[in-house]
Design a protein around this motif. Structure first.
Motif, PDB file in Angstrom:
ATOM      1  N   GLN A   5      15.714 -33.646 -24.852  1.00 10.33           N
ATOM      2  CA  GLN A   5      15.418 -32.885 -23.638  1.00 10.33           C
ATOM      3  C   GLN A   5      16.344 -31.678 -23.516  1.00 10.33           C
ATOM      4  OE1 GLN A   5      15.907 -36.234 -21.004  1.00 10.33           O
ATOM      5  NE2 GLN A   5      13.726 -36.205 -20.451  1.00 10.33           N
ATOM      6  N   ARG A   6      17.609 -31.867 -23.844  1.00 14.58           N
ATOM      7  CA  ARG A   6      18.559 -30.751 -23.767  1.00 14.58           C
ATOM      8  C   ARG A   6      18.207 -29.656 -24.761  1.00 14.58           C
ATOM      9  NH1 ARG A   6      23.694 -34.409 -23.222  1.00 14.58           N
ATOM     10  NH2 ARG A   6      23.627 -34.171 -25.468  1.00 14.58           N
ATOM     11  N   LYS A   7      17.790 -30.069 -25.969  1.00 11.72           N
ATOM     12  CA  LYS A   7      17.392 -29.075 -26.971  1.00 11.72           C
ATOM     13  C   LYS A   7      16.160 -28.307 -26.521  1.00 11.72           C
ATOM     14  CE  LYS A   7      19.303 -31.187 -31.115  1.00 11.72           C
ATOM     15  NZ  LYS A   7      18.994 -31.786 -32.430  1.00 11.72           N
ATOM     16  N   ALA A   8      15.200 -29.009 -25.940  1.00  9.26           N
ATOM     17  CA  ALA A   8      13.981 -28.354 -25.464  1.00  9.26           C
ATOM     18  C   ALA A   8      14.315 -27.390 -24.331  1.00  9.26           C
ATOM     19  CB  ALA A   8      12.967 -29.395 -25.001  1.00  9.26           C
ATOM     20  N   ASN A  13      15.173 -21.842 -22.439  1.00 12.01           N
ATOM     21  CA  ASN A  13      16.077 -20.846 -21.849  1.00 12.01           C
ATOM     22  C   ASN A  13      16.291 -19.678 -22.804  1.00 12.01           C
ATOM     23  OD1 ASN A  13      16.439 -22.211 -19.448  1.00 12.01           O
ATOM     24  ND2 ASN A  13      18.280 -23.268 -20.141  1.00 12.01           N
ATOM     25  N   HIS A  14      16.440 -19.978 -24.069  1.00 16.74           N
ATOM     26  CA  HIS A  14      16.650 -18.946 -25.081  1.00 16.74           C
ATOM     27  C   HIS A  14      15.434 -18.022 -25.140  1.00 16.74           C
ATOM     28  CE1 HIS A  14      18.258 -17.071 -28.652  1.00 16.74           C
ATOM     29  NE2 HIS A  14      17.179 -17.391 -29.337  1.00 16.74           N
TER      30      HIS A  14
END
Length: 51
Positions: A5-8, A13-14
């Motif tokens: 979830q953090r990577k997604a 955001n990126h």
């Protein structure tokens, strides 16, 4: 929040940051009547799938 979830979220955001940056650069290119730069930035948007 797990790692996936953090990577997604980081990826989203990126992408949002890149989109905002390129759009801002496009605004400046338009205001400077720089058709060449505007064309390059439009291609960049397509290549990065930001549009």
């Amino acid at each position: 929040m797990n790692m996936t979830q953090r990577k997604a979220e980081a990826a989203a955001n990126h992408k949002a940051n890149l989109t905002a940056l390129v759009k801002r650069r496009m605004e400046v290119a338009r205001s400077n009547n720089d058709a060449n730069l505007l064309n390059v930035l439009e291609q960049e948007m397509k290549q990065l799938s930001l549009s």
